[in-house]
Write a protein that holds these residues in place. Structure first.
Motif, mmCIF file in Angstrom:
data_model
loop_
_atom_site.group_PDB
_atom_site.id
_atom_site.type_symbol
_atom_site.label_atom_id
_atom_site.label_comp_id
_atom_site.label_asym_id
_atom_site.label_seq_id
_atom_site.Cartn_x
_atom_site.Cartn_y
_atom_site.Cartn_z
ATOM 1 N N UNK A 14 0.619 -1.135 0.160
ATOM 2 C CA UNK A 14 -0.029 0.045 -0.098
ATOM 3 C C UNK A 14 0.740 1.397 -0.002
ATOM 4 N N UNK A 15 1.889 1.270 0.700
ATOM 5 C CA UNK A 15 3.051 2.317 0.726
ATOM 6 C C UNK A 15 3.621 2.671 -0.768
ATOM 7 N N UNK A 16 3.927 1.546 -1.186
ATOM 8 C CA UNK A 16 4.490 1.572 -2.750
ATOM 9 C C UNK A 16 3.341 2.033 -3.774
ATOM 10 N N UNK A 17 2.426 1.535 -3.411
ATOM 11 C CA UNK A 17 1.156 2.155 -4.416
ATOM 12 C C UNK A 17 1.144 3.608 -4.294
ATOM 13 N N UNK A 18 0.800 4.150 -3.054
ATOM 14 C CA UNK A 18 0.627 5.562 -2.808
ATOM 15 C C UNK A 18 1.800 6.051 -3.201
ATOM 16 N N UNK A 19 3.069 5.853 -3.377
ATOM 17 C CA UNK A 19 4.167 6.489 -3.727
ATOM 18 C C UNK A 19 4.456 6.310 -5.189
ATOM 19 N N UNK A 20 3.703 5.591 -6.010
ATOM 20 C CA UNK A 20 3.955 5.162 -7.272
ATOM 21 C C UNK A 20 3.742 6.354 -8.371
ATOM 22 N N UNK A 21 2.880 7.289 -7.694
ATOM 23 C CA UNK A 21 2.620 8.503 -8.515
ATOM 24 C C UNK A 21 3.828 9.322 -8.674
ATOM 25 N N UNK A 22 4.915 9.106 -7.941
ATOM 26 C CA UNK A 22 6.153 10.072 -8.014
ATOM 27 C C UNK A 22 7.182 9.224 -9.053
ATOM 28 N N UNK A 23 6.843 7.874 -9.345
ATOM 29 C CA UNK A 23 7.784 7.109 -9.989
ATOM 30 C C UNK A 23 7.287 6.943 -11.451
ATOM 31 N N UNK A 24 5.944 6.926 -11.608
ATOM 32 C CA UNK A 24 5.252 6.836 -12.995
ATOM 33 C C UNK A 24 4.465 5.283 -12.889
ATOM 34 N N UNK A 25 4.988 4.504 -12.152
ATOM 35 C CA UNK A 25 4.875 2.996 -12.046
ATOM 36 C C UNK A 25 5.206 2.249 -10.800
ATOM 37 N N UNK A 26 4.417 1.418 -10.177
ATOM 38 C CA UNK A 26 4.665 0.805 -9.057
ATOM 39 C C UNK A 26 5.955 0.021 -9.235
ATOM 40 N N UNK A 27 6.154 -0.475 -10.211
ATOM 41 C CA UNK A 27 7.293 -1.289 -10.341
ATOM 42 C C UNK A 27 8.719 -0.555 -10.278
ATOM 43 N N UNK A 28 8.632 0.525 -10.444
ATOM 44 C CA UNK A 28 9.892 1.544 -10.177
ATOM 45 C C UNK A 28 9.863 2.028 -8.805
ATOM 46 N N UNK A 29 9.046 1.568 -7.863
ATOM 47 C CA UNK A 29 9.272 2.243 -6.473
ATOM 48 C C UNK A 29 9.940 0.968 -5.704
#
Length: 242
Positions: A160-175
Motif C-alpha cells: 500500500x505504501x509503494x502504491x501510494x508513492x507510485x505517482x512519483x515514479x510513474x509506475x509501482x514497479x519503479x518504486x
C-alpha cells in the motif's frame, strides 16, 4: 496533544513554518527532523520565503531526515536527498555539511543506519520533528506490525505504501521495495513533534492514530505517548474532530 484545524492549507503551512522559525529564533543551533513527500512542500516554501525576507536564518541549524529509499543514488529524481535540496536546502542558508539524509545507496546499509543514528545522538536529540502520516498509520517508513524497531533501520515497504508513492515514479514497479527509516523510538525522543495531514483520505487514519488504542499496528498512535505533539490538519483531515 494540541490539535489545530485550518480552513486553508496556506494557513496551515504558514503556521507550521512559523513554529519551525520560532524555534530557530530562540535556538539557532537547533536540530530539525525533516520529512519528505507532498505534505511538507508548502511548509518548505514558506520557510524559504521567510529566509529571503530576513525573518529566519538556518546558518547554525542542523537538519536530519526521516528516511530514504534503498537503492537510489542521491541524485536520482525521486531520492529524498534531491527532494530536500530542491525544495528547501538550496533556498536557505543552511550549510550542506549540517544536513543529513540517509544514503540509500550505501554499500553497507547497517553501517549507514548506525551512522544516521549516531549523527542524531552526537547532537543530543532532535529539537523538532516534522511528520506526515501514511494511510496505514506509518510515520517515517515505520510500517504497521506486531513490533517496531526503535532506532534507524532498513524496512520492507508495504504494497500500500509503494502504491501510494507510485505517482512519483510513474509506475509501482519503479518504486523501491525497501527504505532506511528513523525508528519510532528515535522519533519519540524528539523534544517536539509536529504532525501535518491534508485531505479526507487521511481523516480515518488520523482519528485512529489520535483517539484509538496505542498499538504497533498503527505506528502513529504511539505519538499519544509523547508530551509535546502539535497536530495540524485541514478541514478534510480533521472533519471528525469537534
Amino acid at each position: 496533544m494540541n490539535i489545530r484545524i485550518f480552513n486553508s492549507r496556506e494557513d496551515l503551512n504558514a503556521t507550521a513554518a512559523a513554529v519551525i522559525a520560532g524555534l530557530l529564533l530562540t535556538k539557532p543551533q537547533a536540530m530539525l527532523g525533516l520529512a519528505t513527500g507532498s505534505t511538507p512542500i508548502g511548509i518548505y516554501q514558506h520557510l524559504a520565503d521567510m529566509y529571503r525576507k530576513g525573518q529566519v536564518s538556518f546558518a547554525r541549524a542542523f537538519a536530519v531526515n526521516l528516511d530514504e529509499y534503498v537503492g537510489l543514488s542521491q541524485d536520482h529524481p525521486q531520492s529524498y536527498r534531491r527532494f530536500m535540496n530542491e525544495h528547501l536546502f538550496q533556498h536557505i542558508d543552511i550549510p550542506i555539511a549540517h544536513t543529513r539524509v540517509p544514503d540509500g545507496n550505501a554499500l553497507d546499509l547497517a553501517a549507514e543506519c548506525a551512522a544516521h543514528e549516531q549523527a542524531i545522538l552526537d547532537h543530543g536529540h532532535v529539537d523538532l520533528q516534522l511528520l506526515g502520516i501514511g494511510h496505514n498509520g506509518h510515520i517515517g517508513f515505520n510500517e504497521p506490525g506486531r513490533s517496531l524497531t526503535g532506532s534507524t533501520h532498513v524496512v520492507d515497504l508495504e504494497e500500500r505504501t509503494r502504491t501510494a508513492n507510485a505517482r512519483f515514479f510513474g509506475h509501482i514497479d519503479a518504486v523501491p521495495k525497501q527504505a532506511i527509516t528513523m525508528g519510532v523510538g528515535t522519533i519519540l525522543k524528539a523534544k517536539q513533534i509536529v504532525l501535518v495531514a491534508f485531505g479526507a483520505d487521511k481523516a480515518d487514519i488520523i482519528k485512529q492514530a489520535l483517539t484509538g488504542p496505542v498499538t504497533t499496528e498503527c505506528p502513529a498512535s504511539l505519538l499519544q505517548c509523547h508530551p509535546n505533539v502539535l497536530i495540524l490538519l485541514d478541514q478534510e483531515a480533521g472533519g471528525w474532530f469537534n
